[in-house]
Design a protein around this motif. Structure first.
Motif, PDB file in Angstrom:
ATOM      1  N   LEU A   1       0.843  -1.206   0.000  1.00 15.49           N
ATOM      2  CA  LEU A   1       0.000   0.000   0.000  1.00 15.49           C
ATOM      3  C   LEU A   1       0.875   1.251   0.000  1.00 15.49           C
ATOM      4  O   LEU A   1       0.587   2.222  -0.702  1.00 15.49           O
ATOM      5  CB  LEU A   1      -0.929  -0.004   1.223  1.00 15.49           C
ATOM      6  N   ALA A   2       1.946   1.211   0.783  1.00 14.90           N
ATOM      7  CA  ALA A   2       2.852   2.368   0.827  1.00 14.90           C
ATOM      8  C   ALA A   2       3.476   2.611  -0.539  1.00 14.90           C
ATOM      9  O   ALA A   2       3.588   3.751  -0.992  1.00 14.90           O
ATOM     10  CB  ALA A   2       3.942   2.136   1.874  1.00 14.90           C
ATOM     11  N   ILE A   3       3.849   1.528  -1.202  1.00 10.36           N
ATOM     12  CA  ILE A   3       4.490   1.669  -2.507  1.00 10.36           C
ATOM     13  C   ILE A   3       3.511   2.235  -3.525  1.00 10.36           C
ATOM     14  O   ILE A   3       3.797   3.191  -4.220  1.00 10.36           O
ATOM     15  CB  ILE A   3       5.054   0.308  -2.967  1.00 10.36           C
ATOM     16  N   VAL A   4       2.312   1.656  -3.572  1.00  7.65           N
ATOM     17  CA  VAL A   4       1.382   2.045  -4.642  1.00  7.65           C
ATOM     18  C   VAL A   4       0.773   3.426  -4.386  1.00  7.65           C
ATOM     19  O   VAL A   4       0.422   4.134  -5.317  1.00  7.65           O
ATOM     20  CB  VAL A   4       0.300   0.955  -4.867  1.00  7.65           C
ATOM     21  N   THR A   5       0.654   3.802  -3.114  1.00  7.25           N
ATOM     22  CA  THR A   5       0.123   5.134  -2.827  1.00  7.25           C
ATOM     23  C   THR A   5       1.255   6.164  -2.731  1.00  7.25           C
ATOM     24  O   THR A   5       1.017   7.324  -2.452  1.00  7.25           O
ATOM     25  CB  THR A   5      -0.666   5.149  -1.507  1.00  7.25           C
TER      26      THR A   5
ATOM     27  N   VAL B   1      -6.770   8.757  -2.163  1.00  7.30           N
ATOM     28  CA  VAL B   1      -5.616   7.863  -2.154  1.00  7.30           C
ATOM     29  C   VAL B   1      -6.151   6.441  -2.073  1.00  7.30           C
ATOM     30  O   VAL B   1      -6.924   6.122  -1.165  1.00  7.30           O
ATOM     31  CB  VAL B   1      -4.730   8.169  -0.924  1.00  7.30           C
ATOM     32  N   THR B   2      -5.784   5.616  -3.015  1.00 11.59           N
ATOM     33  CA  THR B   2      -6.325   4.254  -3.011  1.00 11.59           C
ATOM     34  C   THR B   2      -5.252   3.232  -3.345  1.00 11.59           C
ATOM     35  O   THR B   2      -4.295   3.530  -4.064  1.00 11.59           O
ATOM     36  CB  THR B   2      -7.497   4.108  -4.020  1.00 11.59           C
ATOM     37  N   GLY B   3      -5.437   2.047  -2.803  1.00 15.05           N
ATOM     38  CA  GLY B   3      -4.552   0.927  -3.128  1.00 15.05           C
ATOM     39  C   GLY B   3      -4.949   0.249  -4.424  1.00 15.05           C
ATOM     40  O   GLY B   3      -4.245  -0.626  -4.917  1.00 15.05           O
ATOM     41  N   LEU B   4      -6.077   0.646  -4.996  1.00 14.33           N
ATOM     42  CA  LEU B   4      -6.455   0.121  -6.305  1.00 14.33           C
ATOM     43  C   LEU B   4      -5.555   0.770  -7.361  1.00 14.33           C
ATOM     44  O   LEU B   4      -5.038   1.865  -7.158  1.00 14.33           O
ATOM     45  CB  LEU B   4      -7.908   0.495  -6.628  1.00 14.33           C
ATOM     46  N   THR B   5      -5.437   0.110  -8.487  1.00 12.79           N
ATOM     47  CA  THR B   5      -4.730   0.717  -9.615  1.00 12.79           C
ATOM     48  C   THR B   5      -5.402   2.044  -9.940  1.00 12.79           C
ATOM     49  O   THR B   5      -6.627   2.128 -10.023  1.00 12.79           O
ATOM     50  CB  THR B   5      -4.790  -0.238 -10.821  1.00 12.79           C
ATOM     51  N   HIS B   6      -4.575   3.097 -10.044  1.00 14.47           N
ATOM     52  CA  HIS B   6      -5.164   4.430 -10.194  1.00 14.47           C
ATOM     53  C   HIS B   6      -4.451   5.235 -11.272  1.00 14.47           C
ATOM     54  O   HIS B   6      -3.298   4.977 -11.614  1.00 14.47           O
ATOM     55  CB  HIS B   6      -5.115   5.179  -8.857  1.00 14.47           C
TER      56      HIS B   6
END
Ligand code: SF4
Lengths: 380, 285, 85
Positions: free
Chosen positions: A97-101, A232-237
């Protein structure tokens, strides 16, 4: 009142030096959970943070500890947690989550022997691949390996600077031995400590895009309450931060996430060389194992073997080019690490066809220089 | 017929909704949208500037709530909305932090975080959309699914006993506990407003139909569920949370179970640690 | 409005009236507003909206501006405003 930075010469252990490094770097939130041998980081920083206007909280588990530092990071401050193997495993999903956000934070892993509960009070370096690949999905990470309490201080500051620069979690991959070893630690004057903070966005708030990359591939980051109304989301954005379930968005996002690390390797990768100029055999090591490797190099030289040491300060991203370059002119590599072959695989990958061997250890102790020498002699 | 939309073309909540993301994902007949609307109404009613709010959700149908509110909002990992909110609140106590998530997220995978945040009296507002199932993944049994109710993983009925959420919140130390249904939209909005203003950990359970994944297996259309909400509920403020189990045969208690005043985590931390103690010695020096 | 006993001040009391606004293409046809309008002022329309649902329509202009449909609607598709008297 205690000064924010305890300038002076101290005799402290690695965990405490790490906590002091965090304070000096500007860390103002620590979410923790007790675990041997990382507990001293939490204990020390729990005392220190209130002195500097910061906050410490002991959460209910490592999942919560890791998650809490992300929430706090979005309020615009620098945050950290520290743990060891079992806790590190629990943190893995949130690392993703930290990486993707693209949330900056520092995670310290004072490694101990595993698997599972393993050797809580004995050191190891066996989470080196876990830190690289432990969360699901594809990503790049930054991990640093301190060899001494002094480096626990210094590298923690650098870890914060890298995490703020690249909007990504940065890992301090220490181990029980360095964490619990007390040595001289020199804390410089505040003015001599270089600290970096994430750039804040400027420009029209309604046109703002949370992940629109700046010149170095990284987007400026607003804090909660700044009025940017971020999602801010952990989904692909997409660049705006909105979830979009499409192959194209995934591709764009992945290129951004990987690119900001892969395109800045020179800025991120730190190595140290010892007697490499005329070396025929290169010992590759990091963390506490690098300390015994120095002795091994010296003893090898005394025996007439032209050995040198490449110490990885940044372990991830891995210095592929450095190993490739050395592989062209040396006869072989030996990787010294307290595991049964993790970073050794990377060395082997980059060194081929130059032979590369492992001087490993199942965990619980440092690797004596003699063992390294033995392998060096047997192999070549 | 009058030319209605021209009279006032925008819905009064539009300034709080990310209109570029509407329509939302919630199914026709799902109650999550209604509860979300009550939540936005409550935020509006407080009159507090929107940038003094933050919303955090976990994963699931209601976990998408954070994605539709036009304030700083966070869609985190499954079960972890509360620790994320805890980090925000501790770092910036002047924010009103609302957790909007579902029963599976908050009470199964995230149950541990819920009880600890309640125990600490962390000053956040937790709204649980309780639809008695895991909607997003297709209607599996949840920690709130009634005994004997059918789900895709308990096709012969749920052999387990569900949580009584108000009792759990009360026992864990929450200082504001209420339950409403999505049909009690006005009470729910007022209750959420009160919970936002409440200093301390507040918990509101909002019952919601999931016609698609729970109702379908249990022979209940969404309007049937609403009928139960209308006919088989009893509003009793100050009721004993121990009697708050969800049994529509005997009647389901709604209302504010409890509101007590107690120092929040932030207040206690500031009081005990906020001032640096000049002579406090570090082990290291 | 019918009263079983006409209040003495019924001449002076002004009943607030509302006008219902329907953003019909947002509707997903759950029917909550129709079922729970306290004045039974709404009904399903015959027409389909862009999503293929039958949105509500105003039946008899009997809105009291209670905003209940507005609050209950999961889709932000219906709201009421005070009607000029
Ligand atoms: S699956 Fe159930 S809970 Fe999810 S949106 Fe549909 S009706 Fe609502």
């Amino acid at each position: 009142m205690k000064p924010q930075i305890l300038t002076g010469t101290h005799f402290i252990n690695g965990d405490e030096a790490c906590a002091e490094g965090a304070i000096a770097a500007g860390c103002r939130f620590f979410g923790g959970y007790p675990i041997t041998p990382a507990t001293e980081v939490a204990e020390h920083i729990s005392v220190r943070l209130p002195h500097v206007g910061g906050v410490f909280i002991q959460m209910e588990d490592e999942i919560a500890a890791m998650t809490s530092i992300l929430g706090a990071a979005w309020t615009g401050i620098k945050t950290m947690t520290a743990t060891s193997g079992p806790g590190f495993s629990l943190m893995m999903e949130t690392v993703g989550l930290a990486i993707v956000t693209e949330t900056p934070c520092v995670v310290v892993n004072v490694q101990r022997g595993g698997p599972s509960t393993g050797l809580p009070t004995h050191g190891a370096q066996a989470d080196m691949m876990q830190v690289r690949w432990g969360s699901h999905g594809d990503y790049e990470i930054i991990a640093l390996a301190p060899s001494s309490p002094q480096e626990m201080f210094d590298l923690t500051i650098i870890a914060f600077n890298l995490s703020e620069t690249y909007r990504t979690p940065v890992f301090i991959m220490s181990d029980e031995i360095v964490g619990h070893m007390s040595e001289k630690v020199v804390i410089p004057e505040a003015s001599k400590i270089k600290t970096l903070s994430r750039p804040k966005p400027t420009g029209r708030k309604d046109k703002f895009k949370l992940y629109k990359p700046g010149p170095n591939g990284v987007a400026p980051m607003p804090a909660i309450g700044d009025g940017y109304n971020v999602h801010v989301t952990g989904l692909t954005h997409n660049e705006k931060g909105y979830p979009v379930m499409s192959v194209d968005t995934q591709k764009e996002m992945m290129h951004r996430l990987l690119g900001k690390i892969r395109n800045n390797l020179d800025d991120i990768i730190m190595t140290e060389e010892y007697l490499l100029d005329d070396a025929e055999f290169v010992i590759v090591s990091y963390g506490v194992s690098a300390r015994t490797s120095y002795t091994a190099v010296e003893e090898a030289r005394a025996m007439g073997i032209k050995a040198g040491l490449l110490r990885l300060i940044t372990v991830w991203p891995f210095p592929d080019d450095k190993i490739r370059e050395l592989a062209k002119r040396v006869k072989g590599f030996v990787t010294v690490e307290i595991n049964m072959g993790q970073i050794a695989r990377e060395v082997e990958r980059c060194a081929a066809p130059t032979p590369a061997y492992l001087a490993g250890h199942p965990g619980g102790s440092i690797i004596p220089p003699d063992d390294v020498l033995k392998i060096l002699k047997e192999a070549f | 017929m009058k030319n209605r939309p021209e009279i006032q073309p925008t819905h009064p909540l539009e300034d709080l909704v990310r209109m570029d993301r509407i329509p939302h994902i919630w199914c026709s007949g799902c109650g999550t949208g209604s509860i979300f609307s009550s939540c936005l109404t409550a935020i509006k009613q407080t009159g507090i500037p929107y940038n003094k709010f933050s919303m955090v959700s976990g994963i699931g149908c209601s976990g998408r709530g954070a994605g539709y509110i036009n304030i700083d909002s966070f869609h985190t990992t499954h079960g972890r909305a509360i620790p994320f909110a805890t980090g925000i609140k501790m770092a910036k106590p002047e924010l009103n932090v609302i957790v909007f998530s579902g029963d599976g997220d908050l009470f199964a995978i995230g149950g541990n975080h819920f009880i600890h945040a309640a125990r600490r009296n962390m000053d956040i507002t937790v709204i649980c959309v309780n639809n008695l199932t895991y909607g997003m993944t297709g209607g599996q049994v949840a920690a709130t699914t009634p005994h004997r109710a059918k789900s895709s993983t308990t096709t012969a009925g749920n052999p387990e006993t569900p949580f009584n959420l108000p009792l759990l919140a009360y026992a864990s130390g929450a200082t504001y506990v209420a339950r409403w249904t999505m049909l009690h939209a006005r009470d729910l909005a007022d209750s959420i407003e009160e919970a936002i203003r409440h200093k301390g950990f507040s918990f509101i359970e909002a019952l919601s139909p999931c016609p698609v994944n729970f109702g379908r297996r249990n022979k209940e259309k969404s309007l049937d569920t609403l009928k139960k909400y209308y006919e088989k509920t009893i509003i009793r403020n100050g009721a004993n949370p121990a009697e708050a189990d969800i049994d529509f045969n005997k009647g389901v208690i709604l209302g504010k179970f409890l509101q007590i005043s107690k120092p929040t985590h932030d207040e206690m931390y500031k009081k005990m640690y906020g001032q640096s103690k000049p002579n406090e010695e570090l082990k290291t020096s | 409005m019918k009263y079983w006993r006409v209040p003495l001040d019924s001449e002076d009391v002004q009943v607030i009236r509302g006008t219902v606004c329907i953003l019909k293409d947002r509707c997903k046809g759950c029917g909550y507003c129709i079922e729970y309008c306290p004045r039974k002022n709404l009904e399903f329309s015959k027409e389909f909206n862009a999503k293929g649902y039958h949105p509500p329509a105003v039946k008899n202009e009997d809105c009291l501006n209670c905003h209940y449909c507005e609050l209950l609607c999961p889709e932000f598709a219906i709201f009421t405003v005070e009607a000029p008297i």
